[in-house]
Motif scaffolding. Structure first.
Motif, PDB file in Angstrom:
ATOM      1  N   ARG A 256     -35.734 -28.316  -0.256  1.00 13.79           N
ATOM      2  CA  ARG A 256     -36.524 -28.000  -1.459  1.00 13.79           C
ATOM      3  C   ARG A 256     -35.809 -26.946  -2.299  1.00 13.79           C
ATOM      4  O   ARG A 256     -35.754 -27.065  -3.529  1.00 13.79           O
ATOM      5  CB  ARG A 256     -37.939 -27.525  -1.088  1.00 13.79           C
ATOM      6  N   LEU A 257     -35.251 -25.944  -1.649  1.00 17.54           N
ATOM      7  CA  LEU A 257     -34.519 -24.904  -2.378  1.00 17.54           C
ATOM      8  C   LEU A 257     -33.293 -25.484  -3.086  1.00 17.54           C
ATOM      9  O   LEU A 257     -33.068 -25.227  -4.267  1.00 17.54           O
ATOM     10  CB  LEU A 257     -34.089 -23.783  -1.420  1.00 17.54           C
ATOM     11  N   THR A 258     -32.519 -26.285  -2.373  1.00 24.12           N
ATOM     12  CA  THR A 258     -31.307 -26.879  -2.957  1.00 24.12           C
ATOM     13  C   THR A 258     -31.638 -27.771  -4.146  1.00 24.12           C
ATOM     14  O   THR A 258     -30.986 -27.685  -5.188  1.00 24.12           O
ATOM     15  CB  THR A 258     -30.540 -27.694  -1.888  1.00 24.12           C
TER      16      THR A 258
ATOM     17  N   ARG B 208     -34.396 -27.642  -5.991  1.00 20.39           N
ATOM     18  CA  ARG B 208     -34.955 -26.812  -7.068  1.00 20.39           C
ATOM     19  C   ARG B 208     -33.850 -26.100  -7.842  1.00 20.39           C
ATOM     20  O   ARG B 208     -33.839 -26.110  -9.075  1.00 20.39           O
ATOM     21  CB  ARG B 208     -35.952 -25.789  -6.514  1.00 20.39           C
ATOM     22  N   VAL B 209     -32.908 -25.497  -7.134  1.00 18.05           N
ATOM     23  CA  VAL B 209     -31.812 -24.774  -7.794  1.00 18.05           C
ATOM     24  C   VAL B 209     -30.989 -25.727  -8.661  1.00 18.05           C
ATOM     25  O   VAL B 209     -30.660 -25.420  -9.810  1.00 18.05           O
ATOM     26  CB  VAL B 209     -30.931 -24.043  -6.755  1.00 18.05           C
ATOM     27  N   ALA B 210     -30.651 -26.893  -8.117  1.00 15.01           N
ATOM     28  CA  ALA B 210     -29.847 -27.860  -8.873  1.00 15.01           C
ATOM     29  C   ALA B 210     -30.580 -28.343 -10.116  1.00 15.01           C
ATOM     30  O   ALA B 210     -30.007 -28.366 -11.215  1.00 15.01           O
ATOM     31  CB  ALA B 210     -29.475 -29.046  -7.982  1.00 15.01           C
ATOM     32  N   LEU B 211     -31.843 -28.702  -9.955  1.00 16.93           N
ATOM     33  CA  LEU B 211     -32.583 -29.288 -11.069  1.00 16.93           C
ATOM     34  C   LEU B 211     -32.989 -28.255 -12.120  1.00 16.93           C
ATOM     35  O   LEU B 211     -32.893 -28.517 -13.312  1.00 16.93           O
ATOM     36  CB  LEU B 211     -33.808 -30.055 -10.550  1.00 16.93           C
ATOM     37  N   THR B 212     -33.425 -27.079 -11.682  1.00 17.37           N
ATOM     38  CA  THR B 212     -33.775 -26.048 -12.673  1.00 17.37           C
ATOM     39  C   THR B 212     -32.527 -25.546 -13.383  1.00 17.37           C
ATOM     40  O   THR B 212     -32.571 -25.242 -14.570  1.00 17.37           O
ATOM     41  CB  THR B 212     -34.553 -24.866 -12.055  1.00 17.37           C
TER      42      THR B 212
ATOM     43  N   LEU C 175     -27.384 -35.420  -7.711  1.00 16.03           N
ATOM     44  CA  LEU C 175     -28.815 -35.483  -7.980  1.00 16.03           C
ATOM     45  C   LEU C 175     -29.092 -35.231  -9.462  1.00 16.03           C
ATOM     46  O   LEU C 175     -29.875 -35.948 -10.084  1.00 16.03           O
ATOM     47  CB  LEU C 175     -29.563 -34.458  -7.121  1.00 16.03           C
ATOM     48  N   VAL C 176     -28.434 -34.247 -10.038  1.00 13.75           N
ATOM     49  CA  VAL C 176     -28.616 -33.933 -11.454  1.00 13.75           C
ATOM     50  C   VAL C 176     -28.165 -35.116 -12.320  1.00 13.75           C
ATOM     51  O   VAL C 176     -28.855 -35.494 -13.271  1.00 13.75           O
ATOM     52  CB  VAL C 176     -27.879 -32.631 -11.836  1.00 13.75           C
ATOM     53  N   LYS C 177     -27.023 -35.705 -11.998  1.00 10.45           N
ATOM     54  CA  LYS C 177     -26.521 -36.860 -12.761  1.00 10.45           C
ATOM     55  C   LYS C 177     -27.524 -38.013 -12.710  1.00 10.45           C
ATOM     56  O   LYS C 177     -27.784 -38.663 -13.725  1.00 10.45           O
ATOM     57  CB  LYS C 177     -25.172 -37.313 -12.230  1.00 10.45           C
ATOM     58  N   ILE C 178     -28.063 -38.276 -11.533  1.00 11.74           N
ATOM     59  CA  ILE C 178     -29.028 -39.367 -11.386  1.00 11.74           C
ATOM     60  C   ILE C 178     -30.300 -39.056 -12.174  1.00 11.74           C
ATOM     61  O   ILE C 178     -30.839 -39.913 -12.860  1.00 11.74           O
ATOM     62  CB  ILE C 178     -29.313 -39.639  -9.896  1.00 11.74           C
ATOM     63  N   ALA C 179     -30.757 -37.808 -12.089  1.00 12.24           N
ATOM     64  CA  ALA C 179     -31.961 -37.418 -12.833  1.00 12.24           C
ATOM     65  C   ALA C 179     -31.736 -37.625 -14.339  1.00 12.24           C
ATOM     66  O   ALA C 179     -32.583 -38.193 -15.027  1.00 12.24           O
ATOM     67  CB  ALA C 179     -32.318 -35.968 -12.543  1.00 12.24           C
ATOM     68  N   ARG C 180     -30.594 -37.192 -14.836  1.00 12.69           N
ATOM     69  CA  ARG C 180     -30.301 -37.355 -16.266  1.00 12.69           C
ATOM     70  C   ARG C 180     -30.238 -38.824 -16.655  1.00 12.69           C
ATOM     71  O   ARG C 180     -30.737 -39.223 -17.702  1.00 12.69           O
ATOM     72  CB  ARG C 180     -28.998 -36.644 -16.609  1.00 12.69           C
ATOM     73  N   LYS C 181     -29.625 -39.622 -15.796  1.00 14.24           N
ATOM     74  CA  LYS C 181     -29.498 -41.050 -16.096  1.00 14.24           C
ATOM     75  C   LYS C 181     -30.875 -41.722 -16.102  1.00 14.24           C
ATOM     76  O   LYS C 181     -31.218 -42.454 -17.037  1.00 14.24           O
ATOM     77  CB  LYS C 181     -28.595 -41.725 -15.060  1.00 14.24           C
ATOM     78  N   VAL C 182     -31.652 -41.481 -15.065  1.00 15.17           N
ATOM     79  CA  VAL C 182     -32.959 -42.108 -14.938  1.00 15.17           C
ATOM     80  C   VAL C 182     -33.906 -41.665 -16.066  1.00 15.17           C
ATOM     81  O   VAL C 182     -34.685 -42.457 -16.571  1.00 15.17           O
ATOM     82  CB  VAL C 182     -33.567 -41.780 -13.556  1.00 15.17           C
ATOM     83  N   LEU C 183     -33.776 -40.402 -16.459  1.00 15.02           N
ATOM     84  CA  LEU C 183     -34.656 -39.857 -17.495  1.00 15.02           C
ATOM     85  C   LEU C 183     -34.095 -40.041 -18.905  1.00 15.02           C
ATOM     86  O   LEU C 183     -34.728 -39.658 -19.883  1.00 15.02           O
ATOM     87  CB  LEU C 183     -34.925 -38.373 -17.233  1.00 15.02           C
ATOM     88  N   GLY C 184     -32.873 -40.592 -18.997  1.00 16.35           N
ATOM     89  CA  GLY C 184     -32.277 -40.830 -20.292  1.00 16.35           C
ATOM     90  C   GLY C 184     -31.933 -39.565 -21.046  1.00 16.35           C
ATOM     91  O   GLY C 184     -32.142 -39.461 -22.247  1.00 16.35           O
ATOM     92  N   ARG C 185     -31.398 -38.583 -20.313  1.00 14.13           N
ATOM     93  CA  ARG C 185     -31.067 -37.297 -20.949  1.00 14.13           C
ATOM     94  C   ARG C 185     -29.617 -36.953 -20.779  1.00 14.13           C
ATOM     95  O   ARG C 185     -29.020 -36.726 -19.919  1.00 14.13           O
ATOM     96  CB  ARG C 185     -31.935 -36.176 -20.373  1.00 14.13           C
TER      97      ARG C 185
END
Length: 122
Positions: free
Chosen positions: A15-17, A19-23, A112-122
């Motif tokens: 959860r910490l890892t 959270r830090v990456a995404l925030t 994880l950040v790359k996937i989040a950006r791709k999935v969210l279109g950002r």
């Protein structure tokens, strides 16, 4: 406004890892400690994406996804598994339940950040 992501994992260090990456990438993060907690928080709030572990106490990630997908409000929310599981049959079950993607632990936070950006279109 930044995307709001729910992370669901029984491991405090994961959860910490996450959270830090995404925030650090500008996302807002809410954490849940297991599938039951994740389901409750997902139903009470509005999230742009959910990242969940598979194997957790009280309710596993697969059961949580199945419960969320029964709700029209959560039908289109991307859900990414972040788990140690890599079994092809389990991936097939997860996809059938409504998972959007799969990342195997240990993981690269940047992935994880790359996937989040791709999935969210950002």
């Amino acid at each position: 406004m930044s995307a709001h992501i729910l992370t669901v994992d029984d491991s405090a260090s994961i959860r910490l890892t996450t959270r830090v990456a995404l925030t650090g990438a500008g996302f807002r993060v809410t954490e849940a400690v297991d599938g039951l907690d994740g389901l409750s928080k997902a139903q009470a709030g509005q999230f742009d994406m959910i990242v969940t572990d598979l194997n957790m106490p009280n309710m596993n990630g697969l059961a949580m996804i199945e419960a969320l997908r029964r709700s029209p409000a959560h039908a289109g929310v991307p859900i990414i598994f972040l788990t140690t599981e890599s079994d092809a049959e389990m991936k097939t079950r997860a996809k059938a339940a409504g998972a959007t993607g799969w990342i195997t632990k240990p993981f690269d936070p940047e992935q994880l950040v790359k996937i989040a950006r791709k999935v969210l279109g950002r």
